[in-house]
Design a protein around this motif. Structure first.
Motif, mmCIF file in Angstrom:
data_model
loop_
_atom_site.group_PDB
_atom_site.id
_atom_site.type_symbol
_atom_site.label_atom_id
_atom_site.label_comp_id
_atom_site.label_asym_id
_atom_site.label_seq_id
_atom_site.Cartn_x
_atom_site.Cartn_y
_atom_site.Cartn_z
ATOM 1 N N GLY A 10 58.293 38.081 49.170
ATOM 2 C CA GLY A 10 58.601 37.290 47.977
ATOM 3 C C GLY A 10 57.697 36.886 47.173
ATOM 4 O O GLY A 10 57.816 36.696 45.891
ATOM 5 N N TYR A 11 56.269 36.847 47.818
ATOM 6 C CA TYR A 11 55.297 36.202 46.930
ATOM 7 C C TYR A 11 54.149 37.126 46.580
ATOM 8 O O TYR A 11 53.349 37.117 46.010
ATOM 9 C CB TYR A 11 54.683 35.025 47.539
ATOM 10 N N TYR A 12 54.312 38.295 47.288
ATOM 11 C CA TYR A 12 53.443 39.339 47.171
ATOM 12 C C TYR A 12 53.230 39.802 45.672
ATOM 13 O O TYR A 12 52.045 39.837 44.846
ATOM 14 C CB TYR A 12 53.665 40.907 47.910
ATOM 15 N N ASP A 13 54.370 40.236 44.869
ATOM 16 C CA ASP A 13 54.168 40.542 43.471
ATOM 17 C C ASP A 13 53.764 39.359 42.548
ATOM 18 O O ASP A 13 53.122 39.671 41.748
ATOM 19 C CB ASP A 13 55.566 40.977 42.987
ATOM 20 N N ALA A 14 54.060 38.213 43.162
ATOM 21 C CA ALA A 14 53.949 37.134 42.238
ATOM 22 C C ALA A 14 52.466 36.472 42.174
ATOM 23 O O ALA A 14 52.052 36.202 41.261
ATOM 24 C CB ALA A 14 54.893 35.929 42.688
ATOM 25 N N TYR A 15 51.902 36.576 43.336
ATOM 26 C CA TYR A 15 50.608 36.291 43.485
ATOM 27 C C TYR A 15 49.483 37.452 43.750
ATOM 28 O O TYR A 15 48.422 37.735 42.838
ATOM 29 C CB TYR A 15 50.413 35.139 44.401
ATOM 30 N N TYR A 16 49.632 37.943 44.840
ATOM 31 C CA TYR A 16 48.397 38.861 45.244
ATOM 32 C C TYR A 16 48.497 40.271 44.384
ATOM 33 O O TYR A 16 47.472 40.394 43.924
ATOM 34 C CB TYR A 16 48.954 39.411 46.740
ATOM 35 N N LYS A 17 49.600 40.626 43.965
ATOM 36 C CA LYS A 17 49.573 41.906 42.902
ATOM 37 C C LYS A 17 49.072 41.486 41.624
ATOM 38 O O LYS A 17 48.085 42.353 41.266
ATOM 39 C CB LYS A 17 50.903 42.393 42.865
ATOM 40 N N LYS A 18 49.150 40.231 41.068
ATOM 41 C CA LYS A 18 48.504 39.801 39.791
ATOM 42 C C LYS A 18 47.153 39.709 40.324
ATOM 43 O O LYS A 18 46.398 39.847 39.093
ATOM 44 C CB LYS A 18 49.324 38.587 39.332
ATOM 45 N N ALA A 19 46.824 39.014 41.157
ATOM 46 C CA ALA A 19 45.197 38.869 41.319
ATOM 47 C C ALA A 19 44.625 40.345 41.455
ATOM 48 O O ALA A 19 43.523 40.228 41.062
ATOM 49 C CB ALA A 19 45.200 38.009 42.815
ATOM 50 N N LEU A 20 45.134 41.234 42.209
ATOM 51 C CA LEU A 20 44.598 42.587 42.228
ATOM 52 C C LEU A 20 44.289 42.931 40.745
ATOM 53 O O LEU A 20 43.563 43.617 40.466
ATOM 54 C CB LEU A 20 45.308 43.458 43.201
ATOM 55 N N LYS A 21 45.335 42.990 39.820
ATOM 56 C CA LYS A 21 45.347 43.481 38.548
ATOM 57 C C LYS A 21 44.120 42.837 37.802
ATOM 58 O O LYS A 21 43.326 43.374 37.050
ATOM 59 C CB LYS A 21 46.720 43.056 37.819
ATOM 60 N N VAL A 22 43.904 41.270 37.982
ATOM 61 C CA VAL A 22 42.860 40.567 37.409
ATOM 62 C C VAL A 22 41.514 40.974 37.827
ATOM 63 O O VAL A 22 40.526 41.182 36.966
ATOM 64 C CB VAL A 22 43.237 39.044 37.268
ATOM 65 N N ARG A 23 41.628 41.433 39.135
ATOM 66 C CA ARG A 23 40.202 41.806 39.742
ATOM 67 C C ARG A 23 39.628 43.052 39.033
ATOM 68 O O ARG A 23 38.759 43.271 38.847
ATOM 69 C CB ARG A 23 40.366 41.900 41.380
ATOM 70 N N THR A 24 40.852 44.009 39.230
ATOM 71 C CA THR A 24 40.441 45.442 38.203
ATOM 72 C C THR A 24 39.679 45.257 36.950
ATOM 73 O O THR A 24 39.097 45.805 36.454
ATOM 74 C CB THR A 24 41.611 46.172 38.338
ATOM 75 N N LEU A 25 40.656 44.360 36.088
ATOM 76 C CA LEU A 25 39.988 43.887 34.718
ATOM 77 C C LEU A 25 38.501 43.510 34.942
ATOM 78 O O LEU A 25 38.052 43.919 34.084
ATOM 79 C CB LEU A 25 40.941 42.939 34.341
#
Length: 126
Positions: A10-25
């Motif tokens: 339930g928190y994977y999309d909310a936190y981890y996935k967003k953090a990976l997107k920011v890291r890619t940026l």
């Protein structure tokens, strides 16, 4: 504990996935910058060094003193901090950031700076 909580169902999309997107940026911004330059020079810290134990009761201030090194760690690029002067007898660090897998250039630039200045030979007043 916090990491386990953030990665739980339930928190994977909310936190981890967003953090990976920011890291890619952040990674993409460094790649773009290194198309035009060989090394990036920044301060190591937004303030001069503080005396040992001076900020131990304020973890936020201690964290913020590392704010210029965080993006480098997130992006995974090499960097070194070398002495660049003194303010009030306390050292000021200069951070050199290199391109991916180009540590040799980074070390050469740092060595050239230290060879041409005396900052690496002076002891701080702590």
């Amino acid at each position: 504990m916090l990491g386990t909580y953030a990665l739980s169902a339930g928190y994977y999309d909310a936190y981890y996935k967003k953090a990976l997107k920011v890291r890619t940026l952040i990674i993409n911004e460094y790649k773009k910058a290194f198309e035009d330059v060989d090394v990036i020079l920044t301060p190591t810290s937004p303030t001069v060094a503080f005396k040992i134990g001076e900020k131990s009761n304020n973890p936020l201030e201690m964290y913020l003193s590392d704010i210029y090194t965080v993006p480098i760690n997130i992006a995974g690029v090499p960097a070194i901090s070398i002495p660049a002067g003194f303010v009030g007898g306390l050292p000021v660090g200069m951070q050199l950031i290199g391109n991916y897998f180009d540590e040799g250039t980074l070390i050469k630039v740092g060595h050239a700076f230290e060879r041409e200045t005396e900052f690496s030979k002076v002891r701080p007043n702590i």
